[in-house]
Scaffold this motif. Structure first.
Motif, PDB file in Angstrom:
ATOM      1  N   UNK A 250     -61.286 -13.375   1.716  1.00  0.00           N
ATOM      2  CA  UNK A 250     -60.550 -14.607   1.409  1.00  0.00           C
ATOM      3  C   UNK A 250     -61.511 -15.655   0.856  1.00  0.00           C
TER       4      UNK A 250
ATOM      5  N   UNK B 203     -57.585 -25.191  -9.589  1.00  0.00           N
ATOM      6  CA  UNK B 203     -57.360 -23.824  -9.130  1.00  0.00           C
ATOM      7  C   UNK B 203     -56.966 -22.984 -10.339  1.00  0.00           C
TER       8      UNK B 203
ATOM      9  N   UNK C   2     -59.071 -31.117  -7.432  1.00  0.00           N
ATOM     10  CA  UNK C   2     -59.404 -29.708  -7.253  1.00  0.00           C
ATOM     11  C   UNK C   2     -58.772 -28.919  -8.391  1.00  0.00           C
TER      12      UNK C   2
ATOM     13  N   UNK D 193     -56.161 -25.836   0.390  1.00  0.00           N
ATOM     14  CA  UNK D 193     -56.835 -25.121   1.484  1.00  0.00           C
ATOM     15  C   UNK D 193     -56.716 -23.634   1.238  1.00  0.00           C
ATOM     16  N   UNK D 194     -57.147 -23.246   0.040  1.00  0.00           N
ATOM     17  CA  UNK D 194     -56.886 -21.886  -0.412  1.00  0.00           C
ATOM     18  C   UNK D 194     -57.579 -20.845   0.454  1.00  0.00           C
ATOM     19  N   UNK D 195     -58.843 -21.102   0.798  1.00  0.00           N
ATOM     20  CA  UNK D 195     -59.614 -20.092   1.512  1.00  0.00           C
ATOM     21  C   UNK D 195     -58.923 -19.684   2.810  1.00  0.00           C
ATOM     22  N   UNK D 196     -58.517 -20.687   3.603  1.00  0.00           N
ATOM     23  CA  UNK D 196     -57.891 -20.363   4.876  1.00  0.00           C
ATOM     24  C   UNK D 196     -56.532 -19.701   4.682  1.00  0.00           C
TER      25      UNK D 196
ATOM     26  N   UNK E 119     -55.606 -17.790   2.231  1.00  0.00           N
ATOM     27  CA  UNK E 119     -55.684 -16.428   1.694  1.00  0.00           C
ATOM     28  C   UNK E 119     -55.772 -15.385   2.805  1.00  0.00           C
ATOM     29  N   UNK E 120     -56.223 -15.784   3.988  1.00  0.00           N
ATOM     30  CA  UNK E 120     -56.257 -14.830   5.108  1.00  0.00           C
ATOM     31  C   UNK E 120     -54.886 -14.221   5.340  1.00  0.00           C
TER      32      UNK E 120
ATOM     33  N   UNK F 278     -61.593  -9.641   6.437  1.00  0.00           N
ATOM     34  CA  UNK F 278     -60.505 -10.395   5.800  1.00  0.00           C
ATOM     35  C   UNK F 278     -60.985 -11.793   5.426  1.00  0.00           C
TER      36      UNK F 278
ATOM     37  N   UNK G 260     -62.532 -24.863  -7.897  1.00  0.00           N
ATOM     38  CA  UNK G 260     -63.718 -25.695  -8.000  1.00  0.00           C
ATOM     39  C   UNK G 260     -63.307 -27.149  -8.067  1.00  0.00           C
TER      40      UNK G 260
ATOM     41  N   UNK H 136     -50.616 -18.442  10.848  1.00  0.00           N
ATOM     42  CA  UNK H 136     -51.941 -18.287  10.260  1.00  0.00           C
ATOM     43  C   UNK H 136     -52.300 -16.824  10.084  1.00  0.00           C
TER      44      UNK H 136
ATOM     45  N   UNK I 218     -51.262 -23.295   0.456  1.00  0.00           N
ATOM     46  CA  UNK I 218     -51.669 -24.667   0.171  1.00  0.00           C
ATOM     47  C   UNK I 218     -52.857 -24.611  -0.795  1.00  0.00           C
TER      48      UNK I 218
ATOM     49  N   UNK J 111     -57.514 -11.366  -9.129  1.00  0.00           N
ATOM     50  CA  UNK J 111     -58.270 -10.945  -7.942  1.00  0.00           C
ATOM     51  C   UNK J 111     -57.344 -10.424  -6.845  1.00  0.00           C
ATOM     52  N   UNK J 112     -56.183 -11.071  -6.698  1.00  0.00           N
ATOM     53  CA  UNK J 112     -55.265 -10.654  -5.634  1.00  0.00           C
ATOM     54  C   UNK J 112     -54.411  -9.468  -6.065  1.00  0.00           C
TER      55      UNK J 112
ATOM     56  N   UNK K 270     -61.258 -17.089  -2.927  1.00  0.00           N
ATOM     57  CA  UNK K 270     -60.989 -18.522  -3.068  1.00  0.00           C
ATOM     58  C   UNK K 270     -62.120 -19.194  -3.840  1.00  0.00           C
TER      59      UNK K 270
ATOM     60  N   UNK L 176     -61.880 -18.917  -7.648  1.00  0.00           N
ATOM     61  CA  UNK L 176     -60.822 -19.551  -8.433  1.00  0.00           C
ATOM     62  C   UNK L 176     -60.663 -21.048  -8.176  1.00  0.00           C
TER      63      UNK L 176
ATOM     64  N   UNK M 241     -53.825 -11.919   2.352  1.00  0.00           N
ATOM     65  CA  UNK M 241     -54.432 -10.590   2.414  1.00  0.00           C
ATOM     66  C   UNK M 241     -53.777  -9.735   3.495  1.00  0.00           C
TER      67      UNK M 241
ATOM     68  N   UNK N 191     -56.993 -16.007  -9.892  1.00  0.00           N
ATOM     69  CA  UNK N 191     -56.515 -15.714  -8.539  1.00  0.00           C
ATOM     70  C   UNK N 191     -55.540 -14.542  -8.579  1.00  0.00           C
TER      71      UNK N 191
END
Lengths: 491, 281
Positions: free
Chosen positions: A53, B161, B159, B126-129, B131-132, A49, A62, B94, B123, B169-170, A57, A60, B135, B166
């Motif tokens: 993620x 986005x 930043x 803080x997209x990466x965190x 997205x957990x 996961x 940068x 989270x 957010x 991909x999602x 991330x 998309x 998903x 996105x």
């Protein structure tokens, strides 16, 4: 709810009857497969996961240009969460908030008192006289209910209207989690959960809200500690009491130029004493009846956000100021009526209130307070907001002051100078003021908070502890302060 | 109740026009009797979920700038395009692995409450965190919309986005918003409306890259769960949870609560059931 349950039972029952495979067999198969795939399944799942993620991330998002030249958030954090500078900055900010509140609240307070008590009150009395109200009805309604509510509005509205928006601005800006961050390791050393620093921050607004906020603490042991000590965070209902008494008695000790600063320092000291008591009590509980391991958690520091000043002022006026004022009025009006009644119901020539006050007086004097204050705290169990109005009205009665009104019970004009005069006539000294501030910090939580705790824990025993523990501590603390004070004074 | 098809189809240009949306949105506050659709609001702590909730319902649930503000469920309502929506604000979490009370509240609602749409507020900075969680929600339900919030802060932090990439991909609609300033709220409601009416059918990304022996186990168990509950939309997720030894799911299967998941996929069916719950609640 019941209908949808019936629906679900029918469908699942029907499905199971039709298919050859049943729940227990699938569960047994799952159990077998769990053995086959080994223990690190959970980690593998989480890793996939996280990897997905990160990949999505990365595709998309940068950053524009290079890195931002100057990271303001980081610079601010380096100062406000600094191991050495963090605490002075914290004290300075809170002192500033109290100082602004105390110095700015005086003038509007006097204006409202002049209007509601100086102008409207005589007008209402005239109107009652013209309409030929019987003395007990005008006494009950105008001297009891109206004066109590008018007093609450004039004394409580201005400080709240200044204090709550300022506090909310600090919260919106993102400063409160930094305070929690600063206090986190201190709480851990006291055997409490680090998140207790957050629930304590909520308690500074409202202890009942603080009780609900303890749900973020997973371990029941640490949650109970957080609940039992939440009361030591001064709540909305008690800030005005602290600010008023500090202004009247502590500020008066020094020259007018320094009065605001010294009063602010006094309020801050009481708030800090609350934090200290919270830590000490947590420490004692976690080493006696609530022993156990300390669990860890990660505290996220949110980014600083420019507060939306006008919106914050608006919502804190509605959410906090008017809510607290409304609660005060809802309880003050009946309390005013009750006070007028106990002042006017007489048994063999002596009023009911005097009997109670005379009975409580020896205990009150022993702990540096008096019978009036103790009776006021009994009447104010539903809401801390009305302690001071109740004290004033009872003091007027006990001191036998005379003034406006045909019945006894209410005879003061409001405003800070008159408030001071009434309290001094009631035999108040600096010791009474100091001990009232201490007792206001350390006594039983209001009935709303206790009821919330009971709903959250479902335990009568722990709710009783939450009520009686601070009460016992309050009596002990004020007793020792009074004895030592008198000892020093007699030297 | 009016059927969805009697609703005039809105032109794409109209739907994205803020004037049109502002005119169509009716904030109902706590007046949420007789709703047509349930919308859940999930997200990591401190992503502005409560702000989105307030912007949609017109309520003033207190918002605080710290994680863990909302520990219980708050409910409110709004009306849009002739339909009444009940909005349920879930605690910020989270993950949905239910290791604490707030995570359990959030997961149980998405799983057993069967909302018609789940909005996941993320957010943007803080997209990466974030997205957990997206998903994990995508494993449970197809019917979701991602609210890419705090775009104002992303801009402030320089930043960029790409919400279209996105969304691709999602496999679900992604709406950039700055809820504190009301930006993008009209687009968010329009996206939610499209998902409930079936105008948009999300096909969320599913985590795939398991090692081969694991894949075999998941496939085998998914098939068994599917035989047990033929109409269950997220049999694979249930299988994944069973492999993780999730007690809550095991007891839900034993008690027959998972049967509840079979309703609500067919829009016609859900329209028949919802009035019943409306009376019951």
């Amino acid at each position: 709810m019941s209908i949808s349950n019936t629906f679900q039972d029918q469908t699942s029952g029907g499905m199971l009857a039709d298919s050859g495979i049943d729940v227990e067999r699938v569960l047994a198969n799952a159990q077998q497969l769990r053995w086959d795939i080994g223990q690190d399944y959970h980690e593998q799942l989480m890793e996939t996961i996280y990897a997905d993620a990160a990949r999505i991330a990365d595709r998309s998002v940068w950053a524009e240009g290079e890195k931002p030249r100057f990271d303001l958030d980081r610079k601010i954090d380096q100062i406000v969460t600094h191991p050495i500078w963090g605490f002075p900055v914290m004290l300075g900010l809170f002192a500033l908030v109290f100082w602004i509140t105390i110095t700015a609240a005086n003038i509007p307070s006097q204006l409202i008192a002049d209007l509601l008590i100086g102008k409207v009150y005589p007008w209402l009395q005239n109107a009652a006289a013209v309409l030929h109200f019987p003395w007990w009805l005008s006494g009950f309604l105008i001297d009891g209910v109206y004066l109590a509510t008018a007093w609450v509005v004039s004394v409580m509205l201005p400080p709240m209207a200044i204090f709550f928006p300022l506090f909310t601005l600090l919260e919106d800006f993102g400063y409160l989690p930094r305070v929690a961050f600063n206090l986190d390791h201190v709480f851990k050393r006291a055997g409490a959960h680090g998140k207790q620093s957050l629930t304590m921050m909520m308690g500074f607004g409202c202890n009942a809200a603080g009780m609900v906020a303890t749900r973020i603490i997973d371990s029941p042991r640490e949650r109970l500690i957080a609940m039992l000590t939440n009361n030591f965070a001064l709540c909305n209902g008690r800030w005005p009491t602290q600010i008023l008494i500090a202004t009247l008695f502590i500020g008066a000790l020094v020259s007018p130029a320094l009065a605001g600063l010294i009063s602010a320092a006094a309020v801050l000291s009481v708030a800090l004493l609350g934090v200290l008591l919270s830590l000490v009590t947590s420490w004692a509980l976690s080493r006696s009846v609530l022993k156990g391991q300390v669990s860890t958690f990660s505290l996220e520091l949110p980014p600083y956000r420019p507060p939306r000043v006008l919106q914050t002022i608006y919502t804190s006026m509605i959410d906090r100021t008017l809510n607290v004022l409304w609660r005060a009025l809802v309880f003050a009006a009946p309390a005013g009526a009750v006070i007028w009644l106990v002042a006017n119901i007489q048994i063999s020539g002596v009023s009911l209130a005097e009997y109670i006050i005379n009975f409580l007086n020896p205990i009150g004097i022993l702990i540096g307070l008096n019978g009036v204050i103790l009776l006021a705290y009994i009447i104010a169990i539903p809401a801390n907001e009305i302690v001071i109005p109740t004290v004033l009205m009872l003091t007027v009665l006990a001191a036998g002051l005379t003034g406006v009104g045909s019945g006894s019970g209410v005879m003061f004009q409001g405003g800070q100078a008159d408030t001071m005069a009434v309290l001094q006539a009631g035999g108040w000294t600096l010791l009474t003021a100091v001990n009232l501030m201490l007792f206001s910090l350390v006594h039983n939580p209001c009935s709303t908070t206790l009821y919330t705790m009971y709903k959250e824990t479902g335990s009568k025993k722990w709710t009783a502890v939450a009520a009686l523990l601070p009460l016992a501590m309050g009596f002990t603390l004020t007793f020792f302060v009074a004895q030592i004070w008198r000892l020093i004074a007699s030297l | 109740m009016t059927k969805p098809q009697t609703q005039p189809t809105l032109g794409a240009a109209c739907e994205t026009c803020p004037v049109h949306n502002a005119a169509n949105l009716l904030k109902l506050g706590v007046d949420i009797e007789g709703w047509d659709f349930v919308v859940a609001l999930a997200g990591n702590p401190n992503t502005g979920k409560s702000t989105v909730f307030n912007a949609l319902t017109g309520l003033r649930q207190h918002t605080g700038n710290w994680p863990g503000k909302t520990v219980a469920r708050a409910e409110g309502g709004f009306e849009y395009g002739d339909k009444r929506f009940k909005l349920v604000d879930l605690p910020g979490t989270y993950s949905l692995l239910a290791t604490s009370l707030d995570e359990e509240v959030a997961r149980d609602f998405i799983l057993f409450g069967q909302p018609d749409v789940t909005i996941v507020v993320v957010d943007a900075t803080r997209l990466e965190r974030n997205l957990n969680l997206v998903l994990q929600v995508a494993e449970i339900t197809d019917r979701m919309v991602v609210c890419l919030n705090l775009m104002d802060e992303a801009r402030r932090n320089h930043l960029n986005v790409d919400e279209r990439r996105l969304a691709r991909d999602l496999g679900v609609p992604v709406v950039p918003t700055a809820a504190r300033y009301g930006e993008g709220m009209g687009d968010l409601i329009a996206a939610v409306f499209d998902v409930v009416t079936g105008a948009t059918v999300p096909k969320p990304h599913r985590v795939q890259s398991h090692p081969s022996e694991l894949k075999a186990a998941v496939t085998s168990l998914t098939q068994q769960v599917q035989v047990l509950y033929p109409e269950l939309p997220n049999a694979r997720w249930v299988a994944l949870r069973l492999l993780d030894g999730d007690d809550r799911i095991i007891s839900a299967m034993r008690k027959g609560e998972l049967g509840d998941l079979m309703r609500g996929r067919d829009p016609e069916l859900s329209n028949e059931i919802i009035p019943l719950e409306g009376i019951a609640s």
